[in-house]
Scaffold this active site. Structure first.
Site, PDB file in Angstrom:
ATOM      1  N   VAL A  12       0.832  -1.216   0.000  1.00 43.44           N
ATOM      2  CA  VAL A  12       0.000   0.000   0.000  1.00 43.44           C
ATOM      3  C   VAL A  12       0.866   1.267   0.000  1.00 43.44           C
ATOM      4  O   VAL A  12       0.608   2.214  -0.759  1.00 43.44           O
ATOM      5  CB  VAL A  12      -0.985   0.007   1.202  1.00 43.44           C
ATOM      6  CG1 VAL A  12      -1.869   1.245   1.162  1.00 43.44           C
ATOM      7  CG2 VAL A  12      -1.849  -1.256   1.187  1.00 43.44           C
ATOM      8  N   ILE A 131     -13.125   1.178  -1.857  1.00 41.03           N
ATOM      9  CA  ILE A 131     -14.530   1.630  -1.793  1.00 41.03           C
ATOM     10  C   ILE A 131     -14.658   2.818  -0.829  1.00 41.03           C
ATOM     11  O   ILE A 131     -14.214   2.723   0.311  1.00 41.03           O
ATOM     12  CB  ILE A 131     -15.457   0.500  -1.284  1.00 41.03           C
ATOM     13  CG1 ILE A 131     -15.318  -0.747  -2.153  1.00 41.03           C
ATOM     14  CG2 ILE A 131     -16.903   0.957  -1.226  1.00 41.03           C
ATOM     15  CD1 ILE A 131     -16.104  -1.944  -1.639  1.00 41.03           C
ATOM     16  N   LYS A 200     -12.545  -5.111  10.548  1.00 42.87           N
ATOM     17  CA  LYS A 200     -13.243  -4.113   9.729  1.00 42.87           C
ATOM     18  C   LYS A 200     -14.658  -3.885  10.261  1.00 42.87           C
ATOM     19  O   LYS A 200     -15.131  -2.745  10.308  1.00 42.87           O
ATOM     20  CB  LYS A 200     -13.252  -4.569   8.269  1.00 42.87           C
ATOM     21  CG  LYS A 200     -11.842  -4.518   7.653  1.00 42.87           C
ATOM     22  CD  LYS A 200     -11.752  -5.263   6.343  1.00 42.87           C
ATOM     23  CE  LYS A 200     -10.370  -5.140   5.717  1.00 42.87           C
ATOM     24  NZ  LYS A 200     -10.133  -6.081   4.623  1.00 42.87           N
TER      25      LYS A 200
END
Ligand code: HSE
Length: 415
Positions: A12, A131, A200
């Site tokens: 990332v 998203i 999450k």
């Protein structure tokens, strides 16, 4: 020009550096902001890398540099990431992270610290990869009560389940592929045992309730015990297996409670969430007054996740810090969560053939009713669904009455 530092030059972090470089012009045109990466903190050397000269191994060079106003934390894990995030906040630098483990375990403390220091701590990339999910909940749906949320939030599990269902692949082979593609966590157990999806969900539940939900408060089941036969049973019923993170809001009078669960569930092949195949994630939110919203997109991978990091960076830099915008989570109230055993469920049970129907009925009396279905593995096993809904606790006690050698698996049905 906003000078930033990236802590952790992995999948990332590398994506963030790439986007800052490759999208510089369009970023500037669209947001009026331009980012210059001054430091990249990593213990490895990266010879030949376009930004090899910005790599530093000492985090103090970042915290002590007044020119750096924003730090991106893409290190993953807790120990060092926790310490460095605190130090960055103490040095009054905004922090943007993709680290769901850290946010779910220490989010309350870090948000509090950021608030006290007058800076932002943002974590869009920690949930749902590319998203724009958290910004949707925080801002676009701010006028709504969230009634339920069903999320496919782990790309690795969804990739594996898709391969089991559609390519007849074995579990290990699919996991190896997901790791090779850079989707899995460093320790893929966190993916396949459902911990990542649980973290999450914990972050989402904390945002929705405004109270800090630690992942340990959530009943979490993964997919490491799922095999091809489960996918076959699902397909024979027009269903698909998905690892779903579920939030249910229950209101009685003034009291609001949340039911939280992560588990492999069967969804109808026509269900909105079945849009998510492979590494893709999807989240269906039911809210009042907006009703149903479906968000869909890549849930993992370097550039989609980096895209969410950049979104946060722009948001942070576009907004002066104000007390009103500093997000904080309070402590979780004692009866805020519905106990796992009290959550309501419908389930499908796979049982080895051999029990008479009389025995079956007597063993499974506690279910309060069930329906036998035709199994694609007829002769080898029976499948039945519970009907009506029942409490998880009661399901568990009914199953414990079955002779162990006959029990294969319980799979929940998405209600
Ligand atoms: N291992 C995670 C996944 C990465 O597979 O979804 C993105 O959070």
């Amino acid at each position: 020009m906003i000078k930033i530092a990236i802590m952790g030059y992995g999948v990332v972090g590398g994506g963030v550096a790439y986007l800052c470089r490759e999208k510089r012009e369009s970023l500037e045109r669209k947001s009026g902001l331009s980012f210059s990466v001054k430091y990249i903190l990593d213990q490895k050397a990266f010879p030949g890398d376009p930004w090899a000269d910005r790599i530093v191994t000492d985090p103090d060079s970042i915290f002590e540099d007044p020119e750096v106003s924003l730090v991106v934390e893409t290190m993953g894990g807790i120990t060092a990431a926790y310490e460095y995030t605190k130090r960055a906040l103490l040095a009054k630098k905004h922090v943007v992270t993709s680290n769901k483990e850290l946010v779910s375990h220490h989010g309350k403390e870090l948000l509090d610290l950021a608030y006290r220091q007058g800076v932002y701590y943002r974590y869009e990339a920690a949930v749902g990869g590319g998203i724009p999910l958290l910004v949707t909940l925080r801002e676009a749906l701010a006028a709504n009560d969230i009634l339920r949320l069903d999320g496919i939030l782990n790309g690795t599990c969804n990739y594996i389940l898709t391969k089991l269902s559609y390519e007849d692949m074995r579990f290990d082979e699919a996991l190896t592929q997901a790791q090779r593609l850079g989707y899995a966590e460093r320790n893929p157990e966190a993916d396949v045992e459902g911990l990542d999806a649980g973290r999450k969900l914990a972050i989402l539940a904390s945002m929705v309730s405004g109270e800090w939900v630690h992942p340990e408060k959530i009943h979490i089941e993964g997919i490491s015990h799922i095999d091809r036969e489960d996918a076959e049973v699902a397909a024979s019923l027009g269903k698909e297996l998905k690892l779903v993170s579920m939030l249910r809001t229950k209101k009685s009078g003034d009291k609001t409670q949340y039911g939280l669960l992560v588990a492999p569930v069967l969804i109808d092949s026509e269900h909105n969430l079945s849009i998510a195949q492979g590494v893709y994630n999807a989240v269906q939110i039911t809210a009042d007054p907006v009703e149903d919203i479906l968000l869909y997109g890549p849930g993992a991978g370097a550039l989609p996740t980096a895209s969410a990091v950049l979104g946060d960076m722009i948001e942070v830099c576009n907004h002066e810090w104000t007390e009103e915008r500093g997000e904080q989570w309070t402590d979780l109230k004692e009866d805020r969560l519905i106990a796992y055993g009290d959550q309501e469920v419908r389930a499908l049970i796979r049982i080895k053939s051999g029990l008479s129907s009389g025995d079956l009925s007597s063993h499974l009396r506690d279910l309060g009713g069930f329906e036998l279905l035709e199994s694609p593995l007829e002769g080898e096993e029976l499948i039945l669904t519970t009907n009506p809904k029942l409490r998880e606790g009661r399901l568990e006690s009914a199953i414990s009455e079955l002779p162990e050698e006959y029990f294969i698996r319980v799979l929940r049905l998405l209600d």
